[in-house]
Design an enzyme around this catalytic site. Structure first.
Site, short mmCIF file in Angstrom:
data_model
loop_
_atom_site.label_atom_id
_atom_site.label_comp_id
_atom_site.label_asym_id
_atom_site.label_seq_id
_atom_site.Cartn_x
_atom_site.Cartn_y
_atom_site.Cartn_z
N HIS A 62 -101.77 6.67 59.10
CA HIS A 62 -101.28 6.64 60.46
C HIS A 62 -100.62 7.95 60.88
CE1 HIS A 62 -100.62 2.18 59.33
NE2 HIS A 62 -101.83 2.33 59.79
N LYS A 72 -91.64 12.21 59.76
CA LYS A 72 -91.15 11.04 59.03
C LYS A 72 -90.42 11.47 57.77
CE LYS A 72 -95.19 8.28 60.36
NZ LYS A 72 -96.37 7.55 59.86
N TYR A 132 -88.47 4.08 56.79
CA TYR A 132 -88.88 5.30 57.47
C TYR A 132 -87.79 5.76 58.45
CZ TYR A 132 -93.60 3.21 56.79
OH TYR A 132 -94.74 2.62 56.31
N ASP A 168 -106.33 -1.31 59.87
CA ASP A 168 -106.40 -0.13 59.00
C ASP A 168 -107.77 0.01 58.35
OD1 ASP A 168 -103.81 0.47 59.70
OD2 ASP A 168 -102.95 0.02 57.74
#
Length: 176
Positions: A62, A72, A132, A168
């Site tokens: 992603h 991130k 995250y 996904d």
């Protein structure tokens, strides 16, 4: 904290150092000043977590597109995961290269991911949680992804995924 560069510019492995005594341990996992001193983003307007019940669960790959690309800081807070970053920056010498690192809740290590990179992970045991810090707020219409097993990247996953979402699994191959 100890910062180790990877083979992809801007991707850092962050190790913590801890103080231990009879009570257990204490470790600083983030410090805005220390991140800034390394030239890294130190403001994170959003935090996310994902819990994964089964070993072999794959999430990714992603990223968020312009004009709000994501940075991130990813840490496994329970269990162990194989975390992967793929460089999608067309002008980078490491374009389409990847780096993988085992994130382990017991080690408290993390990976810092710059904008322009795709991210995903594979759980290495049951009952894993990943946390995250996000450098940008989530913008659904800018959410993107590329296929976890795209031959353009040749990612060497430690095992074949046992569980992957339909979304996904149907992500497209990368087009550069």
């Amino acid at each position: 904290m100890k910062f180790s560069a990877t083979n992809i510019p801007g991707v850092w492995i962050v190790e913590v150092t801890s103080s231990q005594d009879e009570r257990g341990l204490f470790a600083r996992t983030f410090c805005a000043d220390t991140f800034s001193q390394h030239g890294l983003v130190s403001q994170f307007p959003q935090c996310n977590s994902s819990w994964n019940a089964k070993k072999g669960t794959l999430r990714g790959m992603h990223y968020q597109d312009m004009p709000h690309p994501e940075i991130k800081l990813v840490r496994c807070t329970k269990g162990r995961v194989f975390d992967v970053v793929v460089d999608l920056r067309a002008d980078a010498p490491t374009h389409r290269k990847w780096v993988g690192v085992e994130l382990d809740a017991n080690r408290r290590n993390a990976v810092y991911i710059p904008e322009g990179c795709a991210h995903g992970f594979l759980t290495l045991e049951d009952d894993c949680e990943v946390f995250y810090h996000m450098g940008e707020r989530y913008v659904p219409e800018l959410a993107r992804g590329v296929r976890w097993n795209d031959p353009a990247f040749q990612i060497e996953w430690p095992m074949h995924p046992a569980l992957i979402s339909e979304r996904d699994a149907s992500l497209p191959d990368y087009v550069s």
